[in-house]
Design an enzyme around this catalytic site. Sequence first.
Site, PDB file in Angstrom:
ATOM      1  N   ASP A   1       0.865  -1.168   0.000  1.00 56.21           N
ATOM      2  CA  ASP A   1       0.000   0.000   0.000  1.00 56.21           C
ATOM      3  C   ASP A   1       0.913   1.232   0.000  1.00 56.21           C
ATOM      4  O   ASP A   1       2.133   1.133   0.113  1.00 56.21           O
ATOM      5  CB  ASP A   1      -0.959  -0.027   1.205  1.00 56.21           C
ATOM      6  CG  ASP A   1      -2.192   0.837   0.949  1.00 56.21           C
ATOM      7  OD1 ASP A   1      -3.206   0.626   1.615  1.00 56.21           O
ATOM      8  OD2 ASP A   1      -2.123   1.719   0.068  1.00 56.21           O
TER       9      ASP A   1
HETATM   10  C1  GLC Z   1      -4.384   4.259  -0.266  1.00 56.82           C
HETATM   11  C2  GLC Z   1      -5.281   3.128   0.194  1.00 56.82           C
HETATM   12  C3  GLC Z   1      -5.438   2.021  -0.806  1.00 56.82           C
HETATM   13  C4  GLC Z   1      -5.337   2.582  -2.212  1.00 56.82           C
HETATM   14  C5  GLC Z   1      -3.917   3.091  -2.381  1.00 56.82           C
HETATM   15  C6  GLC Z   1      -3.686   3.700  -3.778  1.00 56.82           C
HETATM   16  O1  GLC Z   1      -3.598   4.696   0.797  1.00 56.82           O
HETATM   17  O2  GLC Z   1      -4.976   2.539   1.436  1.00 56.82           O
HETATM   18  O3  GLC Z   1      -6.706   1.394  -0.578  1.00 56.82           O
HETATM   19  O4  GLC Z   1      -5.616   1.573  -3.169  1.00 56.82           O
HETATM   20  O5  GLC Z   1      -3.557   4.061  -1.393  1.00 56.82           O
HETATM   21  O6  GLC Z   1      -4.467   4.815  -3.957  1.00 56.82           O
END
Ligand code: GLC
Length: 733
Positions: free
Chosen positions: A263
């Site tokens: 993430d």
């Molecule tokens: C965010 C979220 C995740 C998302 C990612 C990309 O922090 O936790 O769900 O897909 O970043 O945007």
Amino acid sequence: MTQDNLRKLLNDMSLDEKIGQLIQLDARFFGDAKMVTGPTGNVELTQDQINYVGSVLSTSGASTLKKLQKEYMEKHPHHIPLLFMMDIINGYHTIFPIPLAQGCTFEPELVKKAAQIAAKESTAAGLHITFSPMVDLVRDARWGRVMESTGEDVYLNSCYAKAMVEGYQGDGLHKKGNMGACLKHFAAYGYPTGGREYDNVELSERTLFEDYLPAYEAAIKAGCSMTMTSFNTINRIPSTGNRWLMRDVLREKMKFDGVLISDYAAVEEMVTHGIAMDKKEAARLAIEAGVDIDMMSAAYLGELKTLVQEGEISIDLIDESVMRVLQLKNDLGLFENPYKDACEEDEKNIILCDEHRRLARKVAAASLVLLKNEEELLPLPKESEGSIAFMGPYAMNHELYGSWSWLGTKETTVDIRTGVLAKRSEKVEFYDGCPMYRPGTRARGYEEGNLHKTLDQYFEEAVEGAKSAKTVVMCLGEHRAQTGEATSRTDITIPEVQMELLRKVHEVNENIVTIIFNGRPLDITELEKLSKSILVAWMPGTEGGNAIADVIFGDVSPSGKLSMCFPRAVGQTPIYYSQFRTGRPSSPNADFNFANGYIDQPVTPLYPFGYGLSYSEFTCSNITLNQAELVKGDKITATVTVTNTGKRKASETVQMYIQDVFGSVVRPLRELKAFEKIQLQPGEEKEITFEINEEMLRFYTVDMSFKAEPGKFRVYIGFDSDAKEMAEFVLNK
Ligand code: GLC
């Protein structure tokens, strides 16, 4: 490209090129800063480094991405195409209800169609992968991301995880209109201590395996292309550096062989967790755990090369990850056609087209949950008998889409007023009633705007309107930016100024229908006492106003069932129906007893999982089992007859729950094992049969073996998780 040629490409690549494939940057590094989904951090890169990255997140548009791809590939030594990824969690431009609302449809096939449309629009705009489905089990309404999940039940979430992956990926990633799905967030992100965002997750291996993993497993079995790590720790080890979780569980036990992406900045954040001394150690932990792509941190980019050159990690680890990334690009057909489905003509023709709007309207209507309807206040009459006053911050509000609806717009969203006036234009009035929050309140994502009148003027106007109306429809709720990432709340009531309005209106007119707009179950205990009818609209999306009008004027009978229960108070959270038995079960009767529960509230929610009314009434007969004993390999059929005893055509969702009465560990009071949604004409009856087999009775026993144990079981069948109709059977050795 053939596997041999892929392998050849890998062998021809420099170490810098290989590491570049393991980096994902957001679009700011490519000149597009519209959508930022994480802390900016301190990722500083040279242009050369940017020229080598393997994927980009959070930008879209056919012409934009075609240009970006062309320029990028020309500069890349081996002309390897970029992957374009984005969070399309409930539609691209045609916005569907938030996933928690889609969970209330109990129609996985309908949800699959929504995912298909999201993929069609997204791929026409040049995207390859969506960071969806979010399949985290959620049982704590304080946590803002419950809106992204399909709810509190293990089995129901598994059904939707499969449906969404199939909807996005179709019959092959390379085929037109299909895109890769990325399940998230692995794992157990939905159970943070205190419901606090990003907080530690403490849970037993048994709970992890039995409750939190099945929906991820369902997505993997459906062929999900990617998995995303979660920000949280599991028993104090960050998922992103957790070798046991990622290699032993995800890859070995669950057989996931796709790309694992971190993430946002989660690799480098292991330094902040205090589990890595520096970015170098964080990079080592993540690559050894099998994290293939580092999203938006400087760890892999800055440290992997040194780790290889100093012999701290083997080049084989790098090659393993790079090969998975190249394989995904190959599965998408990008080596043959790096632009895939990006097409300005298609964008123009299919985005927000009538067919897509029709489906969005259908999904939204099916996601609405009718919690109460005294005196049959709903459906409202279309002819102009008696006047109706609509009021509250959502009565004329076009922002009916969830906080992850990046391309949803007010201009393309149908508000309640528009939907209502399309049904009836006589004797309907609309009043602001009150702002979303008390004037001067600062709330995340909320812009107060110019309040062109005082709060008292808002109230006086609305109360006058309520006095002269036959029925008042209150349109209340939390702001769309109050749910989603980093929005945990300790107070899950509706903003106080809206409750003040409701109390004032109730003093002059008790015929109140309240429509709630929410991204989480809210504490509506007071609101419930002041409303004769309550309809939960969640964040219904682009066609929200039309869908709500379809239901409140009776063109569609409400059929939604709660995918997550509504607590009586925030103090009850986390709360869910499949609680465990205790040695002193709660007993609502005695005033004082040694019993499970609270002394100031019942132990039950205000409205349970699986609950929802329609505009008709249904009965369920006793359960008939074709046999009272089950042996492994055999099955029992449980049959009921459901009858529409009301006056309207309507749908009902018949639910089957099973209780394992005795086990080598304490077992849940009941667990959903099957459901069937049916539509019956008035007076019509239908025989519903569910199959019970030994496989659905398996669990992690006292020695952690996954199996069913012989003994007595109870089957409950009905219309929500409080189903009373029961029959017993025995599983034999
Ligand atoms: C965010 C979220 C995740 C998302 C990612 C990309 O922090 O936790 O769900 O897909 O970043 O945007």
